[in-house]
Design a protein around this motif. Structure first.
Motif, short mmCIF file in Angstrom:
data_model
loop_
_atom_site.label_atom_id
_atom_site.label_comp_id
_atom_site.label_asym_id
_atom_site.label_seq_id
_atom_site.Cartn_x
_atom_site.Cartn_y
_atom_site.Cartn_z
N ILE A 161 17.05 -2.08 45.57
CA ILE A 161 18.30 -1.83 44.86
C ILE A 161 18.08 -0.58 44.01
N LEU A 162 19.04 0.32 43.98
CA LEU A 162 18.92 1.54 43.17
C LEU A 162 20.00 1.59 42.10
N TYR A 163 19.56 1.83 40.86
CA TYR A 163 20.48 2.14 39.76
C TYR A 163 20.21 3.58 39.34
N VAL A 164 21.25 4.39 39.28
CA VAL A 164 21.16 5.76 38.77
C VAL A 164 22.15 5.90 37.63
N GLY A 165 21.68 6.34 36.48
CA GLY A 165 22.61 6.53 35.36
C GLY A 165 21.88 6.54 34.04
N ARG A 166 22.61 6.86 33.00
CA ARG A 166 22.03 6.85 31.66
C ARG A 166 21.68 5.42 31.25
N LEU A 167 20.63 5.30 30.47
CA LEU A 167 20.22 3.99 29.97
C LEU A 167 20.88 3.80 28.61
N THR A 168 22.14 3.43 28.67
CA THR A 168 22.97 3.31 27.48
C THR A 168 23.90 2.11 27.67
N PRO A 169 24.33 1.45 26.59
CA PRO A 169 25.07 0.19 26.75
C PRO A 169 26.28 0.26 27.65
N VAL A 170 27.05 1.35 27.60
CA VAL A 170 28.30 1.41 28.36
C VAL A 170 28.07 1.37 29.87
N LYS A 171 26.84 1.68 30.30
CA LYS A 171 26.55 1.69 31.73
C LYS A 171 26.22 0.30 32.28
N GLY A 172 26.15 -0.71 31.42
CA GLY A 172 25.96 -2.08 31.88
C GLY A 172 24.58 -2.39 32.41
N ILE A 173 23.60 -1.55 32.11
CA ILE A 173 22.26 -1.72 32.66
C ILE A 173 21.58 -2.99 32.15
N GLU A 202 16.41 -15.58 44.90
CA GLU A 202 16.99 -15.58 46.25
C GLU A 202 16.18 -14.70 47.21
N ILE A 203 15.67 -13.58 46.69
CA ILE A 203 14.97 -12.59 47.52
C ILE A 203 13.69 -12.22 46.78
N PRO A 204 12.61 -12.99 46.95
CA PRO A 204 11.42 -12.85 46.11
C PRO A 204 10.77 -11.47 46.10
N ASP A 205 10.86 -10.72 47.20
CA ASP A 205 10.17 -9.42 47.23
C ASP A 205 11.09 -8.26 46.85
N VAL A 206 12.25 -8.53 46.28
CA VAL A 206 13.20 -7.49 45.94
C VAL A 206 12.62 -6.53 44.89
N LYS A 207 13.05 -5.26 44.96
CA LYS A 207 12.67 -4.25 43.97
C LYS A 207 13.94 -3.56 43.46
N LEU A 208 14.04 -3.47 42.16
CA LEU A 208 15.09 -2.68 41.53
C LEU A 208 14.46 -1.41 41.00
N VAL A 209 14.94 -0.25 41.43
CA VAL A 209 14.47 1.03 40.92
C VAL A 209 15.52 1.56 39.94
N VAL A 210 15.09 1.76 38.71
CA VAL A 210 15.98 2.25 37.65
C VAL A 210 15.66 3.72 37.42
N LEU A 211 16.61 4.60 37.73
CA LEU A 211 16.42 6.04 37.60
C LEU A 211 17.37 6.57 36.52
N GLY A 212 16.81 6.93 35.38
CA GLY A 212 17.65 7.44 34.30
C GLY A 212 16.90 7.50 32.99
N VAL A 213 17.52 8.11 32.00
CA VAL A 213 16.96 8.21 30.66
C VAL A 213 18.01 7.75 29.66
N GLY A 214 17.55 7.35 28.49
CA GLY A 214 18.50 6.94 27.46
C GLY A 214 17.85 6.09 26.40
N GLU A 215 18.66 5.77 25.39
CA GLU A 215 18.13 5.09 24.21
C GLU A 215 17.72 3.65 24.46
N LEU A 216 18.12 3.07 25.58
CA LEU A 216 17.79 1.67 25.85
C LEU A 216 16.46 1.50 26.59
#
Length: 416
Positions: A230-242, A255-269
């Motif tokens: 799974i890919l998330y791209v965006g600022r690490l800020t509350p409005v982005k829902g991260i 549900e999917i034990p080997d799943v990977k979430l890649v978080v690509l972004g910068v921010g205060e969170l």
């Protein structure tokens, strides 16, 4: 037609989607008989004046005013922390210096004439207002987002600047019907507002850019390997829902034990998100890439993922979604409130290219990501449908055609 194009980000400065917009649109406008001269912020190491792909760019140097900032900041800004006060005063100062440059050096010296001035968002609005008043030329204000939507605690003075620019503008251009509706609800004149969606270059963002071997190598280097990604791209800020995306991950991992979430972004969170990941026992499931990456690396992230997720609580347009769709990836997008994702992501019929979710509900986010990750045929079908949608409706060529037409109409309203 010669125009003054005021925008806070311009190549090589990219802080968000605005820099991409400026890069993609200015050249295309030039090919449509709209010749921009750019006014933008100087980050301190850029030339005062130069040419970018034949387009004149002026970036005024700002003066140090730290000692007198307490005496200059307007009401409402004095309560901000000092770095934010500095940023505000530098913004106003470069707007004033840039406006002076175009008014005096270009117009009054008769070296150039301008038929129109445009400003993009509040950070370049005051330059447009000053130029409009002094040169008596039409003014167009672009809303790429608005303060009352993007901030949990909106600034009154920034809100007032936006409203002043909108009231004085001969036309307003915004990036989605959702944004237009939000502006109308706030009392802006509906008849002045035009909608022009942002776009993407489908030749640049293409699923054919990378080989299977290069994608496999990237996944191994990133730590994803053969796992569902799974890919998330965006600022690490509350409005982005991260934060709610992180909260959704325990259910997805069950549900999917080997799943990977890649978080690509910068921010205060960033630190909070890393702590949440550890507390939830998800350190093996979530990979943080908290840095700015090149556009080529960004494209590789899209190419490598199985699906992309953007659970924003507010999104005027959301160019990351457009990019993912251009790369033929299915998307899960937050659509409550003001959301341009609603206009990009189709959820019915043969054109379906993803799912709409409640960005405030980790359960809803988890449910729809699991549906996608468990069904490779659905992912392929949605990805191809999204790519077709981009090629038809969401290219920079389409955006430039519509924008140039509005500019010409404002300049010459009698022209059919």
């Amino acid at each position: 037609m010669n125009i003054i194009f005021c925008i806070d980000e311009f190549p090589p400065v990219f802080w968000g989607g605005l820099g991409t917009y400026a890069r993609e649109m200015t050249g295309r406008l030039s090919r449509r008989h709209v010749r921009p001269a750019v006014l933008s912020r100087n980050t301190g190491n850029l030339p005062l004046s130069d040419l970018w792909n034949g387009i004149p760019v002026y970036r005024p140097d700002v003066l140090k005013t730290n000692d007198i900032i307490p005496y200059l900041v307007p009401s409402g800004v004095e309560s901000w922390n000092f770095p934010d006060q500095q940023f505000f005063m530098e913004t106003i100062q470069y707007n004033q210096l840039g406006a002076y440059h175009y008014i005096r050096t270009f117009h009054q010296a008769k070296k150039h004439s301008f038929q129109l001035v445009v400003s993009h968002d509040w950070a370049s609005a005051t330059a447009g207002l000053i130029i409009r008043e002094n040169l008596d030329i039409p003014f167009i204000f672009h809303f790429h987002s608005h303060e009352q939507g993007r901030m949990e605690n909106p600034s009154q003075i920034i809100t007032d600047i936006e409203r002043m620019a909108a009231e004085k503008a001969d036309a307003i251009i915004t990036v989605s019907h959702a944004m237009k509706n939000a502006l109308v609800k706030l009392g802006f004149q509906e008849e002045k507002i035009h909608v022009v969606h942002n776009g993407v270059d489908p030749d640049s963002f293409s699923p054919d850019l990378f080989t299977v071997d290069s994608i496999s190598e990237f996944r191994s280097q990133t730590g994803v390997h053969d796992s569902p990604m799974i890919l998330y791209v965006g600022r690490l800020t509350p409005v982005k829902g991260i934060e709610n995306l992180i909260r959704a991950m325990p259910e997805i991992a069950r549900e999917i034990p080997d799943v990977k979430l890649v978080v690509l972004g910068v921010g205060e969170l960033e630190n909070r998100l890393r702590s949440m990941t550890e507390e939830l026992g998800l350190s093996d499931s979530i990979i943080f890439t908290c840095q700015h990456v090149s556009e080529q690396d960004l494209k590789m992230h899209y190419a490598a993922c199985d699906c992309a997720v953007f659970p924003s609580k507010y999104e005027a347009f959301g160019i990351v979604c457009t990019e993912a769709m251009a790369m033929a990836k299915p998307v899960v997008a937050g659509v409550l409130g003001t959301s341009g994702f609603y206009e990009q992501v189709t959820i019915h019929g043969d054109e379906q290219n993803g799912f709409h979710v409640n960005p405030h509900s980790p359960e809803d986010i988890a449910k729809h990501l699991c549906i996608l990750l468990k069904d490779p045929d659905m992912r392929k079908k949605f990805g191809l449908a999204g790519r077709k949608r981009i090629e038809k409706d969401f290219t920079w060529e389409v955006a430039a055609d519509k924008t140039a037409a509005i500019y010409h109409q404002v300049h010459n309203p009698k022209q059919p």
